[in-house]
Design a protein around this motif. Structure first.
Motif, PDB file in Angstrom:
ATOM      1  N   GLY A   1      11.662 -10.906  -6.886  1.00 48.96           N
ATOM      2  CA  GLY A   1      11.483  -9.882  -7.995  1.00 48.96           C
ATOM      3  C   GLY A   1      10.317  -8.943  -7.225  1.00 48.96           C
ATOM      4  N   ILE A   2       9.204  -8.724  -6.743  1.00 54.25           N
ATOM      5  CA  ILE A   2       7.936  -8.598  -6.067  1.00 54.25           C
ATOM      6  C   ILE A   2       8.963  -7.501  -5.329  1.00 54.25           C
ATOM      7  CG2 ILE A   2       6.007  -8.118  -4.402  1.00 54.25           C
ATOM      8  CD1 ILE A   2       6.194  -9.670  -7.314  1.00 54.25           C
ATOM      9  N   ALA A   3       8.998  -6.213  -5.313  1.00 54.39           N
ATOM     10  CA  ALA A   3       8.945  -5.521  -4.360  1.00 54.39           C
ATOM     11  C   ALA A   3       8.557  -5.355  -2.811  1.00 54.39           C
ATOM     12  CB  ALA A   3       9.271  -3.477  -4.879  1.00 54.39           C
TER      13      ALA A   3
ATOM     14  N   ARG B   1       2.926  -5.186   0.551  1.00 51.28           N
ATOM     15  CA  ARG B   1       2.351  -4.514   1.123  1.00 51.28           C
ATOM     16  C   ARG B   1       0.564  -3.743   0.668  1.00 51.28           C
ATOM     17  NH1 ARG B   1       7.386  -1.610   2.295  1.00 51.28           N
ATOM     18  NH2 ARG B   1       6.816  -0.074   1.124  1.00 51.28           N
ATOM     19  N   ALA B   2       1.081  -3.902  -0.559  1.00 45.50           N
ATOM     20  CA  ALA B   2      -0.246  -3.623  -1.579  1.00 45.50           C
ATOM     21  C   ALA B   2      -1.112  -5.054  -1.480  1.00 45.50           C
ATOM     22  CB  ALA B   2      -0.046  -2.514  -2.692  1.00 45.50           C
ATOM     23  N   LEU B   3      -0.861  -6.353  -2.024  1.00 45.17           N
ATOM     24  CA  LEU B   3      -1.066  -7.390  -2.070  1.00 45.17           C
ATOM     25  C   LEU B   3      -1.308  -7.774  -0.657  1.00 45.17           C
ATOM     26  CD1 LEU B   3       1.590  -8.965  -4.239  1.00 45.17           C
ATOM     27  CD2 LEU B   3      -0.799  -8.537  -4.960  1.00 45.17           C
ATOM     28  N   ASN B   4      -0.504  -7.951   0.274  1.00 44.21           N
ATOM     29  CA  ASN B   4      -1.341  -7.955   1.681  1.00 44.21           C
ATOM     30  C   ASN B   4      -2.443  -7.422   2.138  1.00 44.21           C
ATOM     31  OD1 ASN B   4       1.047  -9.803   1.910  1.00 44.21           O
ATOM     32  ND2 ASN B   4       1.553  -8.850   2.312  1.00 44.21           N
ATOM     33  N   SER B   5      -1.718  -5.932   2.254  1.00 47.66           N
ATOM     34  CA  SER B   5      -3.329  -4.934   2.191  1.00 47.66           C
ATOM     35  C   SER B   5      -4.639  -5.511   2.091  1.00 47.66           C
ATOM     36  CB  SER B   5      -3.147  -3.162   2.069  1.00 47.66           C
ATOM     37  OG  SER B   5      -2.963  -3.686   0.861  1.00 47.66           O
ATOM     38  N   ALA B   6      -4.328  -5.711   0.060  1.00 46.76           N
ATOM     39  CA  ALA B   6      -5.598  -6.522   0.000  1.00 46.76           C
ATOM     40  C   ALA B   6      -6.510  -7.834   0.706  1.00 46.76           C
ATOM     41  CB  ALA B   6      -5.708  -6.596  -2.013  1.00 46.76           C
TER      42      ALA B   6
ATOM     43  N   LEU C   1      -6.217  -5.372  -9.427  1.00 43.69           N
ATOM     44  CA  LEU C   1      -5.205  -5.604  -8.381  1.00 43.69           C
ATOM     45  C   LEU C   1      -4.014  -4.482  -9.395  1.00 43.69           C
ATOM     46  CD1 LEU C   1      -3.107  -7.871  -6.872  1.00 43.69           C
ATOM     47  CD2 LEU C   1      -2.716  -8.702  -9.397  1.00 43.69           C
ATOM     48  N   MET C   2      -4.328  -3.367 -10.382  1.00 41.99           N
ATOM     49  CA  MET C   2      -3.935  -2.873 -10.838  1.00 41.99           C
ATOM     50  C   MET C   2      -4.120  -1.309 -10.040  1.00 41.99           C
ATOM     51  SD  MET C   2      -0.923  -3.608 -12.463  1.00 41.99           S
ATOM     52  CE  MET C   2      -0.192  -2.437 -12.469  1.00 41.99           C
ATOM     53  N   THR C   3      -5.082  -0.920  -9.232  1.00 38.77           N
ATOM     54  CA  THR C   3      -4.972  -0.094  -8.606  1.00 38.77           C
ATOM     55  C   THR C   3      -4.779  -0.119  -7.302  1.00 38.77           C
ATOM     56  OG1 THR C   3      -7.653  -1.211  -7.431  1.00 38.77           O
ATOM     57  CG2 THR C   3      -7.392   0.014 -10.063  1.00 38.77           C
ATOM     58  N   LEU C   4      -4.235  -0.652  -6.960  1.00 41.40           N
ATOM     59  CA  LEU C   4      -3.715  -0.642  -6.198  1.00 41.40           C
ATOM     60  C   LEU C   4      -2.363  -0.168  -5.202  1.00 41.40           C
ATOM     61  CD1 LEU C   4      -3.706  -4.956  -5.383  1.00 41.40           C
ATOM     62  CD2 LEU C   4      -5.395  -3.710  -3.954  1.00 41.40           C
ATOM     63  N   HIS C   5      -2.608   0.953  -4.351  1.00 41.68           N
ATOM     64  CA  HIS C   5      -1.297   1.643  -4.263  1.00 41.68           C
ATOM     65  C   HIS C   5      -0.003   0.780  -3.552  1.00 41.68           C
ATOM     66  CE1 HIS C   5       0.444   5.197  -2.770  1.00 41.68           C
ATOM     67  NE2 HIS C   5       1.290   4.525  -2.093  1.00 41.68           N
ATOM     68  N   GLY C   6       0.868   0.790  -4.305  1.00 43.27           N
ATOM     69  CA  GLY C   6       2.498   0.102  -4.829  1.00 43.27           C
ATOM     70  C   GLY C   6       2.092  -0.692  -5.733  1.00 43.27           C
ATOM     71  N   MET C   7       1.670  -0.798  -6.762  1.00 41.94           N
ATOM     72  CA  MET C   7       1.153  -1.857  -7.324  1.00 41.94           C
ATOM     73  C   MET C   7       1.642  -1.161  -8.427  1.00 41.94           C
ATOM     74  SD  MET C   7       0.865  -5.419  -8.096  1.00 41.94           S
ATOM     75  CE  MET C   7      -0.124  -5.384  -6.352  1.00 41.94           C
ATOM     76  N   GLY C   8       3.416  -1.767  -8.787  1.00 40.51           N
ATOM     77  CA  GLY C   8       4.012  -1.255 -10.231  1.00 40.51           C
ATOM     78  C   GLY C   8       4.150  -2.187 -11.617  1.00 40.51           C
TER      79      GLY C   8
ATOM     80  N   VAL D   1       6.049  -9.997 -12.912  1.00 45.46           N
ATOM     81  CA  VAL D   1       6.650 -11.169 -11.812  1.00 45.46           C
ATOM     82  C   VAL D   1       5.222 -11.910 -11.645  1.00 45.46           C
ATOM     83  CG1 VAL D   1       7.373 -11.579  -9.847  1.00 45.46           C
ATOM     84  CG2 VAL D   1       8.285  -9.504 -11.526  1.00 45.46           C
ATOM     85  N   LEU D   2       4.466 -11.405 -11.071  1.00 40.36           N
ATOM     86  CA  LEU D   2       3.218 -12.253 -10.964  1.00 40.36           C
ATOM     87  C   LEU D   2       2.719 -13.071 -12.528  1.00 40.36           C
ATOM     88  CD1 LEU D   2       1.598  -9.541  -8.229  1.00 40.36           C
ATOM     89  CD2 LEU D   2       3.127 -11.382  -8.021  1.00 40.36           C
ATOM     90  N   LYS D   3       2.377 -12.176 -13.593  1.00 44.47           N
ATOM     91  CA  LYS D   3       1.751 -12.992 -14.454  1.00 44.47           C
ATOM     92  C   LYS D   3       2.721 -14.445 -14.676  1.00 44.47           C
ATOM     93  CE  LYS D   3      -0.556  -9.983 -17.300  1.00 44.47           C
ATOM     94  NZ  LYS D   3      -0.561  -9.132 -18.249  1.00 44.47           N
ATOM     95  N   LYS D   4       3.579 -13.431 -14.871  1.00 46.04           N
ATOM     96  CA  LYS D   4       4.568 -14.428 -14.979  1.00 46.04           C
ATOM     97  C   LYS D   4       4.705 -16.067 -13.372  1.00 46.04           C
ATOM     98  CE  LYS D   4       9.558 -15.862 -15.889  1.00 46.04           C
ATOM     99  NZ  LYS D   4      11.023 -16.021 -15.668  1.00 46.04           N
TER     100      LYS D   4
END
Length: 64
Positions: A7-9, A14-19, A35-42, A48-51
């Motif tokens: 469910g993670i696009a 890419r945003a998570l890995n780059s961080a 986390l929400m400031t990362l480019h690509g994080m919607g 999905v992550l919080k669940k």
């Protein structure tokens, strides 16, 4: 190795890995607002992550 739930696009991954975040457990190292400031994080990726974090008993880093 990346360990993200379904469910993670790709832009979110890419945003998570780059961080420097490679698994759900790594999210305990970061504040939710950061986390929400990362480019690509919607909104959907965050849901999905919080669940998954809740299921694993993991929390974001406390706000400082």
């Amino acid at each position: 190795m990346n360990e993200w739930p379904k469910g993670i696009a790709k832009p979110g991954i890419r945003a998570l890995n780059s961080a420097g975040l490679y698994s759900i457990a790594d999210l305990s190292k970061i504040e939710e607002k950061e986390l929400m400031t990362l480019h690509g994080m919607g909104k959907r990726t965050l849901e999905v992550l919080k669940k998954e974090m809740e299921e694993q008993g993991i929390q974001f880093k406390a706000n400082e």
